[in-house]
Design a protein around this motif. Structure first.
Motif, PDB file in Angstrom:
ATOM      1  N   LEU A  51      -4.145  15.604 -24.301  1.00 14.60           N
ATOM      2  CA  LEU A  51      -5.040  16.700 -24.631  1.00 14.60           C
ATOM      3  C   LEU A  51      -4.227  17.852 -25.208  1.00 14.60           C
ATOM      4  O   LEU A  51      -3.188  18.215 -24.654  1.00 14.60           O
ATOM      5  CB  LEU A  51      -5.815  17.133 -23.388  1.00 14.60           C
ATOM      6  N   GLU A  56      -9.491  21.525 -24.221  1.00 18.44           N
ATOM      7  CA  GLU A  56      -9.702  20.072 -24.192  1.00 18.44           C
ATOM      8  C   GLU A  56      -9.579  19.533 -22.767  1.00 18.44           C
ATOM      9  O   GLU A  56     -10.306  18.619 -22.379  1.00 18.44           O
ATOM     10  CB  GLU A  56      -8.706  19.370 -25.112  1.00 18.44           C
ATOM     11  N   GLU A  74      -9.579  10.297 -26.765  1.00 22.56           N
ATOM     12  CA  GLU A  74      -9.147  11.567 -27.322  1.00 22.56           C
ATOM     13  C   GLU A  74      -8.324  11.363 -28.591  1.00 22.56           C
ATOM     14  O   GLU A  74      -7.757  10.298 -28.816  1.00 22.56           O
ATOM     15  CB  GLU A  74      -8.350  12.360 -26.278  1.00 22.56           C
ATOM     16  N   ASP A 105     -11.551  15.502 -31.482  1.00 24.13           N
ATOM     17  CA  ASP A 105     -10.926  15.758 -30.185  1.00 24.13           C
ATOM     18  C   ASP A 105     -11.289  14.703 -29.148  1.00 24.13           C
ATOM     19  O   ASP A 105     -10.417  14.194 -28.443  1.00 24.13           O
ATOM     20  CB  ASP A 105     -11.309  17.144 -29.666  1.00 24.13           C
TER      21      ASP A 105
END
Length: 221
Positions: A51, A56, A74, A105
């Motif tokens: 992340l 996130e 991700e 993302d």
């Protein structure tokens, strides 16, 4: 760490797999995230999750907590030819260059087999920048073309109390983390065997245990 090329990522199978076998297109050590990147462990699969911002991290925990989410991928790569075509049609410059893939993302898989894509931003001020809007619009049209809902979410909108409680109880998700009454309670909350208010205040495990005992529930003894 040496720079990894697009071709190198493809050779390593980046952006492929599901669940514990998924390999993100980008890893934390490969990007300049000004110290905000984090590696957390998916408490359901044991996979290391990459992340790139604190926002996130928060949204990963919120999405993973949802009952209708079975997987989160991700730094998911978008098909380069498609984003290049979209950007050309719009008259926008493709992010980076026309040889570098864009990523989303998080791409979540739901229990009904459908998907949702998420872009995580710090707050809505990101929309004050015309170039940011262009990049987000390319990303949106990409997912629209695949009939996959695309969401822009913000760190500033996160309920921090809920995130903190999720982080705390899921740290005891595995059976091996249970060693006393408090960890046993966190384990059961993480598995949703016990439902408590997670949103309004930080969990007081001692008070919860006392309330349960007063109600005649003795599994903690």
């Amino acid at each position: 760490m040496p720079m990894i090329t697009e071709e190198g990522r493809l050779r390593r199978g980046r952006g492929t797999g599901e669940g514990k076998d998924y390999k993100p297109w980008l890893e934390n050590r490969e990007v300049n995230s000004m110290g905000t990147a984090s590696e957390v462990i998916d408490y359901k699969t044991g996979r290391q999750v990459h992340l790139l911002s604190q926002g996130e991290v928060y949204w990963y925990y919120l999405l993973r907590w949802r009952d209708d989410v079975t997987d989160i991928r991700e730094q998911f790569p978008l098909e380069l030819e498609m984003t290049v075509e979209i950007s050309r049609k719009l008259g926008f410059r493709h992010p980076y260059n026309e040889k570098t893939r864009m990523t989303t993302d998080m791409l979540i898989t739901k229990t009904d087999g459908t998907y949702e894509a998420y872009s995580v931003k710090t707050d809505k001020s990101v929309l004050d920048n015309a170039r940011n809007i262009e990049k987000l619009y390319i990303e949106k049209l990409y997912w629209d073309s695949l009939q996959i809902p695309f969401h822009i979410v913000y760190k500033s909108d996160v309920n921090w109390t809920l995130v903190k409680n999720i982080m705390d109880v899921t740290a005891c998700y595995d059976d091996g983390c249970v060693y006393d009454a408090y960890s046993a309670l966190r384990h059961k909350i993480a598995h949703k065997e016990i439902i408590v208010d997670m949103e309004s205040r930080l969990l007081d495990y001692k008070a919860i245990i006392e309330n349960m005992r007063n109600g005649g529930i003795r599994w903690l003894n």
